[in-house]
Design an enzyme around this catalytic site. Structure first.
Site, PDB file in Angstrom:
ATOM      1  CB  CYS A  45      -9.547  -7.475  27.961  1.00 29.23           C
ATOM      2  SG  CYS A  45      -8.644  -6.219  27.118  1.00 29.23           S
ATOM      3  CB  CYS A  48      -5.473  -6.738  28.227  1.00 28.15           C
ATOM      4  SG  CYS A  48      -6.943  -5.735  28.445  1.00 28.15           S
TER       5      CYS A  48
END
Lengths: 148, 73
Positions: A45, A48
């Site tokens: 991700c 993130c």
């Protein structure tokens, strides 16, 4: 990808969990009395990668005042998660939930998603995605929660 | 007997209609973006196929899974 949205901000009891960490387990019930930032993340991700340095700073500033950060990893495999952790070496608690049961209980709408859990176990605020511009607002909310 | 067949038929139709209704959860996207999930994992074949489609239909894209992303949209 960096669109961040407010999901809901009503008082609701946070679903309890008990998950493995690199050195033992962590349960939300045992953190009652502290303000907990629960963050759902994965190695694949993009946002993130931005949120981890921010959370590390947040942890350094507010952990003496009672903030606990639990970053729950949702990778199916452990190796990419470990590579990610080796890169960022976060000072806060990292837990692993490859089955995503916790994410389901929290109704995680996006990756990453974060939840501020009050000292009494209710969800103060939840946030989908991560955007550095909005991070200040989240920090203010954490400050307020810590005062309670 | 006829009733049983009617019920079976109804059940089959229901299953067919709801078969594609499962939603991809944001934390499952890593599996979707894996190479093996692609309809055609060979990049050479894919580019040739894409070229044929583009030449024939004047359009391209939409033949692949949507990758990782944060699931915000």
């Amino acid at each position: 990808m960096l669109i961040a949205g407010l999901v809901w901000s009503e008082s609701k009891i946070a679903p309890s969990f008990e998950l493995p960490t690199p050195n033992g387990t962590v349960s939300l019930d045992s953190l009652r009395g502290k303000v907990v930032l629960v963050d759902f993340w994965a190695s694949w991700c993009g946002p993130c990668r931005q949120s981890f340095p921010w959370m590390s700073k947040l942890y350094e500033s507010y952990s003496p005042k009672g903030l606990v950060i639990v970053a729950i990893n949702l990778d199916k495999k452990r190796e990419p998660a470990n590579d990610f952790l080796a890169e960022f070496s976060p000072p806060f608690i990292v837990a692993f939930d490859p089955d995503g049961k916790t994410a389901e209980a929290f109704h995680v709408p996006a990756m990453p998603s974060s939840y501020i859990v009050n000292r009494d176990g209710t969800i103060l605020f939840s946030h989908a995605g991560f955007n550095l511009k909005k991070a200040g607002e989240v920090e203010n909310l954490i400050q307020e929660a810590l005062k309670q | 007997m006829k009733r049983v067949i009617q019920w079976l038929f109804l059940g089959a139709i229901t299953m067919l209609l709801t078969g594609c209704a499962s939603m991809v959860r944001p934390w499952d996207r890593d599996l979707l973006s894996e190479k093996k999930m692609s309809t055609n994992p060979n990049p050479w074949m894919r580019s040739i196929d894409d070229h044929i489609y583009f030449s024939k239909e004047g359009s391209t894209g939409g033949d692949d899974v949507g990758g990782g992303g944060c699931g915000c949209n």
